[in-house]
Design a protein around this motif. Structure first.
Motif, PDB file in Angstrom:
ATOM      1  N   MET A  17      15.244  15.233  -0.618  1.00 17.23           N
ATOM      2  CA  MET A  17      15.754  16.193  -1.601  1.00 17.23           C
ATOM      3  C   MET A  17      15.469  15.704  -3.012  1.00 17.23           C
ATOM      4  N   ARG A  18      15.656  14.384  -3.256  1.00 18.44           N
ATOM      5  CA  ARG A  18      15.350  13.831  -4.578  1.00 18.44           C
ATOM      6  C   ARG A  18      13.854  13.921  -4.868  1.00 18.44           C
ATOM      7  N   LEU A  19      13.040  13.640  -3.846  1.00 20.12           N
ATOM      8  CA  LEU A  19      11.590  13.688  -4.035  1.00 20.12           C
ATOM      9  C   LEU A  19      11.123  15.103  -4.377  1.00 20.12           C
ATOM     10  N   SER A  20      11.662  16.100  -3.685  1.00 15.34           N
ATOM     11  CA  SER A  20      11.259  17.482  -3.977  1.00 15.34           C
ATOM     12  C   SER A  20      11.663  17.883  -5.387  1.00 15.34           C
ATOM     13  N   LEU A  58       0.837  -1.190   0.000  1.00 13.73           N
ATOM     14  CA  LEU A  58       0.000   0.000   0.000  1.00 13.73           C
ATOM     15  C   LEU A  58       0.867   1.232   0.000  1.00 13.73           C
ATOM     16  N   LEU A  59       2.115   1.171  -0.727  1.00 14.84           N
ATOM     17  CA  LEU A  59       3.053   2.245  -0.475  1.00 14.84           C
ATOM     18  C   LEU A  59       3.640   2.778  -1.765  1.00 14.84           C
ATOM     19  N   GLY A  60       4.101   4.095  -1.708  1.00 13.66           N
ATOM     20  CA  GLY A  60       4.731   4.686  -2.868  1.00 13.66           C
ATOM     21  C   GLY A  60       6.220   4.771  -2.686  1.00 13.66           C
ATOM     22  N   PHE A  61       6.954   5.209  -3.736  1.00 11.44           N
ATOM     23  CA  PHE A  61       8.397   5.345  -3.659  1.00 11.44           C
ATOM     24  C   PHE A  61       8.799   6.753  -3.286  1.00 11.44           C
ATOM     25  N   SER A  89       4.778  10.810  -3.223  1.00 15.28           N
ATOM     26  CA  SER A  89       4.356  10.852  -4.619  1.00 15.28           C
ATOM     27  C   SER A  89       4.784  12.154  -5.281  1.00 15.28           C
ATOM     28  N   ALA A  90       5.082  12.042  -6.578  1.00  9.37           N
ATOM     29  CA  ALA A  90       5.328  13.221  -7.395  1.00  9.37           C
ATOM     30  C   ALA A  90       4.319  13.292  -8.534  1.00  9.37           C
ATOM     31  N   SER A  91       3.194  12.586  -8.395  1.00 10.58           N
ATOM     32  CA  SER A  91       2.162  12.572  -9.421  1.00 10.58           C
ATOM     33  C   SER A  91       1.192  13.730  -9.209  1.00 10.58           C
ATOM     34  N   LEU A  92       0.778  14.333 -10.319  1.00 12.03           N
ATOM     35  CA  LEU A  92      -0.151  15.454 -10.257  1.00 12.03           C
ATOM     36  C   LEU A  92      -1.588  14.939 -10.268  1.00 12.03           C
ATOM     37  N   THR A  93      -2.400  15.420  -9.333  1.00 12.16           N
ATOM     38  CA  THR A  93      -3.818  15.099  -9.335  1.00 12.16           C
ATOM     39  C   THR A  93      -4.536  16.004 -10.339  1.00 12.16           C
TER      40      THR A  93
END
Length: 380
Positions: free
Chosen positions: A325-328, A2-5, A284-288
């Motif tokens: 930092m990578r996620l941002s 149930l998890l994201g990267f 998440s880095a996905s746009l809603t």
């Protein structure tokens, strides 16, 4: 399960990072369930007691692949480590079996093997730098109750009957992958392989003479303890919050009363600055759909050819500073890509990654705060 990267791209000046690394696992509880196919490995059929001299050695049991199921309740620590308590059920029919040279040639065989398990597992999520897949591996230790039902091996003159339930310590290894479902934050599809083994288990048995002259059955014990191999498909859902925050209520700034002053000298008007904030799900880095609407508004405001658009990515404090930092950076790049798709020139966009260094809401480490998971767009 149930998890994201969270292992995402670093700023240009610091892109070299060792991989694989531990992924950011959402802290908090999760629930998981799966179904699949279990194949017990061929196992020795070893007799003991008064039966052993008659059987004269070992036989073999082979099983048919059949369905199994598992449910689990777990807890993620937010650093790639998870622990869970799992219950499982396996049921397999005997394909064919033998019981030793003394009960040969075998004319018929049958039976079922049921296993109920309660296991404690420890798992590690691995970051491959992609949002669509999250591999994991783990080990488990627990207890399994095994029931042998109607296990029969017959020859022309002998018939071995085994029935009973025994329990023993068990151990398992797990390797799989989760596939986050972006339409439902916190939900992931899972696919995994499991190996299960138990300590030796032996069951009550009776050996009957099936000729014309019937005698009392010979009592003894028979050991049947196969290893198990299973492939499972399921779902895992994080019970923690992963959605966008509710918009903050506007605050009125205090302004002191104006002080009389001479009329100002006419000057060029100051450039208008507009700001837009886009929120993201956990890890998440996905746009809603709502996020894309806000990007469209920012792109509309930046139609002037001289506009400069600053895109800054931020995270909350879940996970390591390096991973955040990578996620941002990934969040800021996702927004910049959408801006370019809506007609904004690449040369007018400036991307910065702040990680967890500029929190909108101050928190301690490891805290899920939706208002910190954001990208700020400033149009100047």
């Amino acid at each position: 399960m149930l998890l994201g990267f969270a292992a995402l791209a670093m700023p240009d000046a610091a892109t070299a990072q060792p991989r694989p690394a531990l992924a950011q696992t959402p802290p908090g509880f999760y629930a998981a369930a799966g179904i699949g196919v279990n194949q017990p490995q061929s196992a020795d059929v070893t007799s003991s007691g008064a039966i052993q001299p008659i059987a004269g050695g070992r036989g073999t049991a082979r099983f048919e692949p059949m369905a199994m199921g598992v449910v689990a309740l777990g807890y993620g620590f937010g650093n790639g480590i998870r622990v869970e308590l799992e219950g499982s059920l396996r049921a397999n029919a005997v394909d064919r079996a033998s019981a030793g040279p003394g009960i040969a040639p075998v004319t018929s065989s049958q039976g079922q093997l049921w296993n109920w398990g309660l296991m404690a597992n420890a798992l590690v999520d691995v970051d491959l730098g992609a949002e669509w897949i999250q591999p994991y591996f783990g080990v488990g230790l627990g207890y399994v109750w095994s029931e042998v039902k109607d296990f029969r091996v017959a020859s022309a003159g002998q018939r071995l009957a085994v029935d009973g339930t025994e329990g023993s310590l068990a151990y398992q290894a797990i390797a799989g992958a989760a596939f986050p479902i972006s339409a439902v934050p916190g939900l992931s599809a899972t696919a995994e392989y499991r190996f299960l083994g138990t300590m030796e288990q032996d069951f009550a048995a009776n050996l009957f003479t099936t000729g014309r002259r019937r005698t009392a059955p010979t009592a003894g014990r028979v050991e049947v303890s196969p290893y198990h191999h299973a492939v499972l498909f399921g779902l895992r859902y994080s019970l923690g919050s992963t959605g966008e925050p509710a918009p903050a209520a506007p605050q009125m700034a205090f302004a002191p009363p104006p002080i009389a002053a001479p009329p100002p000298i006419a000057a060029a008007p100051a450039p208008v600055t507009r700001s837009f904030i886009i929120y993201f799900g956990l890890n998440s880095a996905s746009l809603t759909a709502r996020a894309r609407q806000i990007v469209a508004e920012a792109a509309q405001a930046a139609q002037s050819g001289s506009a400069v658009i600053e895109v800054g990515g931020h995270t909350d404090t879940v996970g390591s500073a390096t991973a955040n930092m990578r996620l941002s950076r990934r969040r800021a790049e996702a927004v910049a890509t959408e801006l370019r798709r809506r007609g904004v020139s690449r040369d007018s966009i400036a991307i910065t990654a702040h990680g967890q260094t500029q929190l909108a809401v101050a928190t301690r480490n490891g805290v899920q705060e939706p208002r910190n998971r954001r990208v700020e767009i400033v149009v100047r």
